[in-house]
Motif scaffolding. Structure first.
Motif: not given
Length: 241
Positions: A195-208
């Motif tokens: 189902g893909g990543f959630s928007e919260v997960e995606r934002k966190r991963l992009h910011a790391l």
């Protein structure tokens, strides 16, 4: 060398070393593969390389092997973890098998917000990693971890380990590993759930700060296909291929 069978053992290997076989191993070698005293097999244990061994005792429920000579040194894979969200049983098995074949040092199932599976059989997946190493000629077996939440894993992430984040939202964008990326530091690859990543997960991963966002091409891939594609991309760019 006449040995065609490779067997993973949890026993020290060295010249003249004798190894007792358990019931399952004896059944496989002597009942299924029809070996007998005087036959030869290849052994590895993940630490001592590959060894040629003679069958010195063959019984229905037991046996003894004796190491003759080393045929391969231990070949360690790159310090690469594969993180993936478990999917259907057969496809999860496929991911573990291919990760072991392609050179993952550690395989970590993770639970994301959209992960369908809430539990795994870690012991069964570890057995698949062993079987893959037996079949592909590897001398190292990657550890398969138990299922853990992605957020908790990121909370305790090693600062020196880089992360290749395969973001399905970037499909069609030509995102590659950064030109300055180096393979001589620890790495990990993260593959998302069906189902893909959630928007919260995606934002966190992009910011790391250690995250490297990549696209796996112009089409959305199934999770098992994505794992193979991502490992291929990383190995060709930074690995030991």
């Amino acid at each position: 060398m006449s040995a065609k069978i490779r067997l993973y053992v949890e026993h020290p290997l060295g010249a003249g070393q004798s190894l007792p076989l358990d019931r399952d191993q004896a059944h496989y070698l002597f009942g299924v593969m029809r070996l007998s005293a005087g036959s030869q097999v290849l052994l590895f244990n993940g630490t001592d390389g590959e060894w040629l061994a003679d069958v010195t005792e063959a019984k229905k429920r037991a046996g003894v092997l004796t190491c003759v000579e080393q045929t391969k040194p231990l070949q360690m894979p790159p310090d690469l973890w594969l993180l993936f969200a478990p999917i259907k049983k057969a496809r999860t098995d496929f991911i573990v098998e291919k990760a072991a074949e392609m050179g993952a040092a550690k395989i970590l199932p993770v639970q994301t917000e959209f992960t369908n599976s809430e539990r795994i059989r870690q012991d069964r997946l570890q057995s698949h990693a062993v079987e893959a190493a037996e079949q592909c000629g590897g001398t190292y077996v990657p550890e398969v971890g138990d299922l853990q939440k992605l957020g908790r894993l990121l909370d305790h992430w090693p600062e020196d380990r880089q992360l290749m984040f395969c973001d399905e939202a970037e499909v069609g964008n030509a995102l590659e590993l950064a030109a300055g990326a180096h393979g001589d530091v620890p790495w990990a690859i993260l593959i998302g759930p069906e189902g893909g990543f959630s928007e919260v997960e995606r934002k966190r991963l992009h910011a790391l700060p250690y995250s490297h966002v990549v696209s796996l091409g112009p089409r959305i891939l199934r999770a098992d296909t994505a794992a193979v594609a991502a490992m291929t991309l990383w190995q060709q760019a930074l690995g030991d291929w």
